[in-house]
Structures are given as structure tokens and as C-alpha cells.
Scaffold this motif. Structure first.
Motif, PDB file in Angstrom:
ATOM      1  N   ARG A   1       5.568  -0.576 -16.375  1.00  0.00           N
ATOM      2  CA  ARG A   1       4.740  -0.423 -15.164  1.00  0.00           C
ATOM      3  C   ARG A   1       5.232  -1.288 -14.002  1.00  0.00           C
ATOM      4  O   ARG A   1       4.665  -1.255 -12.912  1.00  0.00           O
TER       5      ARG A   1
ATOM      6  N   ARG B   1       0.827  -1.214   0.000  1.00  0.00           N
ATOM      7  CA  ARG B   1       0.000   0.000   0.000  1.00  0.00           C
ATOM      8  C   ARG B   1       0.861   1.264   0.000  1.00  0.00           C
ATOM      9  O   ARG B   1       0.483   2.285  -0.562  1.00  0.00           O
TER      10      ARG B   1
ATOM     11  N   ASP C   1       0.177  -0.084 -10.950  1.00  0.00           N
ATOM     12  CA  ASP C   1       1.569  -0.550 -10.899  1.00  0.00           C
ATOM     13  C   ASP C   1       1.588  -2.079 -10.865  1.00  0.00           C
ATOM     14  O   ASP C   1       0.749  -2.708 -10.208  1.00  0.00           O
TER      15      ASP C   1
ATOM     16  N   ARG D   1       6.860  -2.421 -10.808  1.00  0.00           N
ATOM     17  CA  ARG D   1       7.294  -1.595  -9.680  1.00  0.00           C
ATOM     18  C   ARG D   1       8.045  -2.416  -8.633  1.00  0.00           C
ATOM     19  O   ARG D   1       8.971  -1.939  -8.020  1.00  0.00           O
TER      20      ARG D   1
ATOM     21  N   HIS E   1      -4.461  -2.012  -5.088  1.00  0.00           N
ATOM     22  CA  HIS E   1      -4.691  -1.403  -6.412  1.00  0.00           C
ATOM     23  C   HIS E   1      -3.567  -1.667  -7.394  1.00  0.00           C
ATOM     24  O   HIS E   1      -3.403  -0.945  -8.376  1.00  0.00           O
ATOM     25  N   GLY E   2      -2.763  -2.695  -7.120  1.00  0.00           N
ATOM     26  CA  GLY E   2      -1.703  -3.079  -8.047  1.00  0.00           C
ATOM     27  C   GLY E   2      -2.187  -4.171  -8.997  1.00  0.00           C
ATOM     28  O   GLY E   2      -3.315  -4.671  -8.873  1.00  0.00           O
TER      29      GLY E   2
ATOM     30  N   LEU F   1       2.618   1.280  -3.962  1.00  0.00           N
ATOM     31  CA  LEU F   1       1.958   1.203  -5.276  1.00  0.00           C
ATOM     32  C   LEU F   1       1.038   2.370  -5.578  1.00  0.00           C
ATOM     33  O   LEU F   1       0.272   2.819  -4.713  1.00  0.00           O
ATOM     34  N   ASN F   2       1.110   2.835  -6.813  1.00  0.00           N
ATOM     35  CA  ASN F   2       0.047   3.661  -7.367  1.00  0.00           C
ATOM     36  C   ASN F   2      -0.839   2.719  -8.180  1.00  0.00           C
ATOM     37  O   ASN F   2      -0.390   1.647  -8.617  1.00  0.00           O
ATOM     38  N   ALA F   3      -2.103   3.129  -8.377  1.00  0.00           N
ATOM     39  CA  ALA F   3      -3.045   2.250  -9.092  1.00  0.00           C
ATOM     40  C   ALA F   3      -2.461   1.856 -10.445  1.00  0.00           C
ATOM     41  O   ALA F   3      -1.948   2.709 -11.177  1.00  0.00           O
TER      42      ALA F   3
END
Ligand code: PLP
Length: 394
Positions: free
Chosen positions: A162, A107, A114, A164, A134-135, A110-112
Motif C-alpha cells: 500500500r 490529495r 494509501d 504510495r 485519507h492516507g 492518494l486513494n483512501a
């Protein structure tokens, strides 16, 4: 009124293990090789330390990051056993099991959208936890012929702009796979080249056999600064119910993880934290004793499975074996279901750990040897009956 569930949660499938074990629980007299939990109670000196702390009235909240005294013990323990030095006040966070630490790290990072890569078959919670953060989960298949270790070239093939993070778990649940240091170093080089953060789940690292020593990816040059070292007391110290884990990482990441932990959990329980101090400071002997017992069971179960005609590698770590069952002509699920119904032995179908698990089942040897012996007898009868059935058909 109908309550609408968030899309990304609604679409997560229920754990295959949970469905299966609901059936197991409804039956009597089952020998379960299905559970990933030590059959030992927590060693007495650890329980006693916790009782003593309770008697002294230690029942309150702790610092969000965990007791400073425990963070010093964690730092010393990791330095001694893994040769990595973490600063107790800024680079260590005590969590509710490794489970929470994994969730916090994902959490915080990550950005949505990733992508997070992980090797499969793997622990059932990795893909759902990535989705919940949201990964996008990106599995890399490992193969039985490689001992289920991760090949650097396979990793490299799935990397995109993308990507990460990479999640590693050696020794692996469910395969017992370990990695040779030279192979791990190749993985480290890929992570540096592609700027990946590594979440290294080291929860089975004390449970390696034949004197093999576990190496963490964080030891290689340039890796400590991009690794979240995740560990806990559940497995090696037989402390699943105390719910203590920890994450070690660069201070800015620990700070970010702490924000989530602070607002959602506050702190891990003080009883568990007091027990963990005793475990890390003085538990080495107890761990060694349990490891010897696991190694004996491992040797027994691997030969029993091979003798009955189920090809089974000897795992170098964890407390799981992952035999191949394709010679029986059944799918993993049918094999496990029929074994349960006809012989009352519970094993976990391999696909519960990802599609790459088809053709295998997971048997845990964190069960007492006399139970394992009966389970192996029943399983040998079952495999023999299947062979006779198929001979009659052909
Ligand atoms: N990571 C792996 C690979 C596991 O197998 C498990 C439990 O089975 C966990 C994490 C969860 O551990 P904890 O009890 O510390 O939350």
C-alpha cells in the motif's frame, strides 16, 4: 442541534506546539526560542517591489497556476540553484505557502488507505495532512547517532504493497539534519525499486552552513519524473506572511493539483507573487546575509548548550538545534514547562515532532543573538539548579 465532525478530522490531535505556545502567550517577559519563523523582516528591496506593484494597481486574481512571469523566475531559480529544469507553463504551480502545496500533492495522489512514509522527528503537519487526504501516515524513526538522516534500510523495512509516497525534508525541521548525496542516492534507488512518489520539502535548502551545498533527490536519474519538488519563500527570504510556495512536478500531476487549487483557493495573492519575483530574481545577496547571521548564532547556541551539559549536535542546515535533555532526568515536556515557568525561556518539547523526539527539545536560532545569549544564560542556570537538586536527592 449537535454538529457531527468527520471522523478522520475529529481524531486528529491538536498540535503540541499550539498548546504550549498558548501558555507562552499568557506570560510576560518570555524569551522564545520556539518559533520557526525568521526574526528578520522581509528584505527591503522585496517589500519595495511589492509596494511598487500595488501602486500600479496590481490587485486582481492571477492565473490559477500563478503569474507566468513568476513561474519563469521559479524555473530559472531552480535550474540555477538545484540544477533541475522545470517547464514554467506546465510543470510549476504557485501555492499558498509550501503548506498548501503539500496538501494539494497528497490529495491529488492518494486513494483512501494509501500509505505515506515520512522520517520522524519531522514537521508537525505531515501526519495530519496525510490523514486529511485519507492516507495512512507511516513514520520511520531517525536517530541522533546518524545525525537524524534517513537510512535506506530503515525505509525499506516499512514499505508494503500500500506504500504510495515518501515525504522527505532535508534540512529537517526540527533536527537540522541534512543528507549526504551518496545516502540520498540510496533512498532514490529504494523509491524507484518500489515505485514510490517522493514529496520533497526543500523549504530550508538555502539555509545550509559551512559552505555545504544542498542536493535535491530530484537530481538523481529516474527521480525527476517521480518527485514533487516543494519549495517556498517563507524561510530563506524571511517571507512567512506573504504565503508563497510552489510545487514542481510532471505536468499531469500539476494538472491534477491545479484542479484542487482552482476550486478551493483559486490563486495565491498577487501581492505575494509580485514580491516573490523580486525575491527569486534578485534576493540572493539578502539570503546570503541572513545565512551568515544564522550561522554565527548556530555556532554560539551549539557551544552554549554543550557547555551547560546538554549534548547538542551541530546542525548543518535549517535554523533549529535539537539538544538532548535526558541528562537532566526530566521528560521533554517537564523540561520545557519548568524552563518556561522558572526561567521564562520557551523551547518546544521534542515529542511535538513525533514520538522519536522524546528526550530532546527544539530551540530555534531565528531569534536575535542578544536574546539567544540571555536565553542560554537562563537555561544554564536552570540546568545547574536541576543538577544540584538531583545531587541533594541522591
Ligand atoms: N515545511 C516545513 C518543513 C516547515 O518547517 C514549514 C514551516 O515551519 C512549512 C513547510 C510551511 O511553510 P510555508 O510557510 O511555506 O507554508
Amino acid at each position: 442541534m449537535s454538529i457531527t465532525i468527520a471522523d478522520h478530522i475529529r481524531d486528529i490531535p491538536r498540535s503540541g506546539i499550539r498548546d504550549f505556545f498558548e501558555i507562552v502567550q499568557s506570560m510576560d517577559d518570555v524569551i522564545s526560542l520556539g518559533i520557526g519563523e525568521p526574526d528578520f523582516a522581509t528584505p527591503w528591496h522585496i517589500r519595495e517591489a511589492a509596494i511598487y506593484a500595488l501602486e500600479r494597481g496590481r490587485t486582481g486574481y492571477t492565473s490559477n497556476l500563478g503569474l507566468p512571469r513568476l513561474r519563469r523566475s521559479i524555473s530559472d531559480y531552480i535550474n540555477k540553484h538545484f540544477a533541475i529544469r522545470y517547464e514554467p507553463l506546465s510543470e510549476i504551480l504557485v501555492s499558498v505557502g509550501v503548506s498548501e502545496a503539500i496538501d494539494l500533492a497528497l490529495r491529488a495522489l492518494l486513494n483512501a488507505g494509501d500509505e505515506v512514509i515520512y522520517h520522524e522527528p519531522c514537521y508537525v503537519s505531515y501526519a495530519p495532512t496525510i490523514t486529511m487526504a485519507h492516507g495512512v501516515p507511516v513514520p520511520v524513526r531517525t536517530r541522533a547517532e546518524d545525525g537524524f538522516s534517513l537510512r535506506a534500510e530503515d525505509l525499506e523495512k516499512v514499505i508494503t504493497p500500500r506504500s504510495r509516497a515518501l515525504m522527505l525534508n532535508f534540512p529537517t525541521n526540527p533536527t537540522g539534519a541534512t543528507m549526504e548525496p551518496a545516502e540520498l542516492e540510496k533512498i532514490a534507488a529504494v523509491c524507484i525499486r518500489h515505485n514510490l512518489v517522493v514529496l520533497s520539502d526543500e523549504i530550508y535548502s538555502e539555509l545550509t552552513y559551512e559552505g555545504a551545498k544542498h542536493t535535491s533527490i530530484a537530481v538523481f536519474p529516474g527521480m525527476k519524473e517521480r518527485t514533487v519538488f516543494l519549495h517556498g519563500l517563507s524561510k530563506a527570504f524571511a517571507m512567512t506572511g506573504w504565503r508563497i510556495g510552489f510545487a514542481c512536478a510532471p505536468a499531469p500531476l500539476i494538472e491534477a493539483m491545479m484542479k484542487i487549487h482552482q476550486y478551493s483557493i483559486l490563486c495565491a495573492s498577487i501581492m505575494g507573487q509580485d514580491a516573490a519575483i523580486e525575491a527569486l530574481d534578485r534576493g540572493e545577496h539578502s539570503v546570503a546575509q541572513m545565512r551568515r547571521e544564522y550561522e554565527m548564532r548556530r555556532n554560539f547556541i551549539v557551544s552554549a548548550l554543550n557547555e551547560m551539559g546538554l549534548e547538542c549536535r551541530c546542525p548543518r542546515g535549517s535554523f533549529y538545534v535539537f539538544p538532548k535533555i535526558t541528562s537532566t532526568g526530566l521528560s521533554s515536556r517537564d523540561f520545557s514547562m519548568r524552563l518556561l515557568q522558572e526561567k521564562k525561556v520557551a523551547v518546544v518539547p521534542g515529542p511535538a515532532f513525533g514520538a522519536g523526539g522524546e528526550g530532546h527539545v527544539r530551540c530555534s536560532f531565528a531569534t536575535a543573538l542578544p536574546q539567544i545569549k540571555i536565553a542560554m544564560q537562563r537555561m544554564a542556570e536552570f540546568v545547574g539548579e536541576l543538577k544540584r537538586e538531583s545531587a541533594m536527592v541522591s
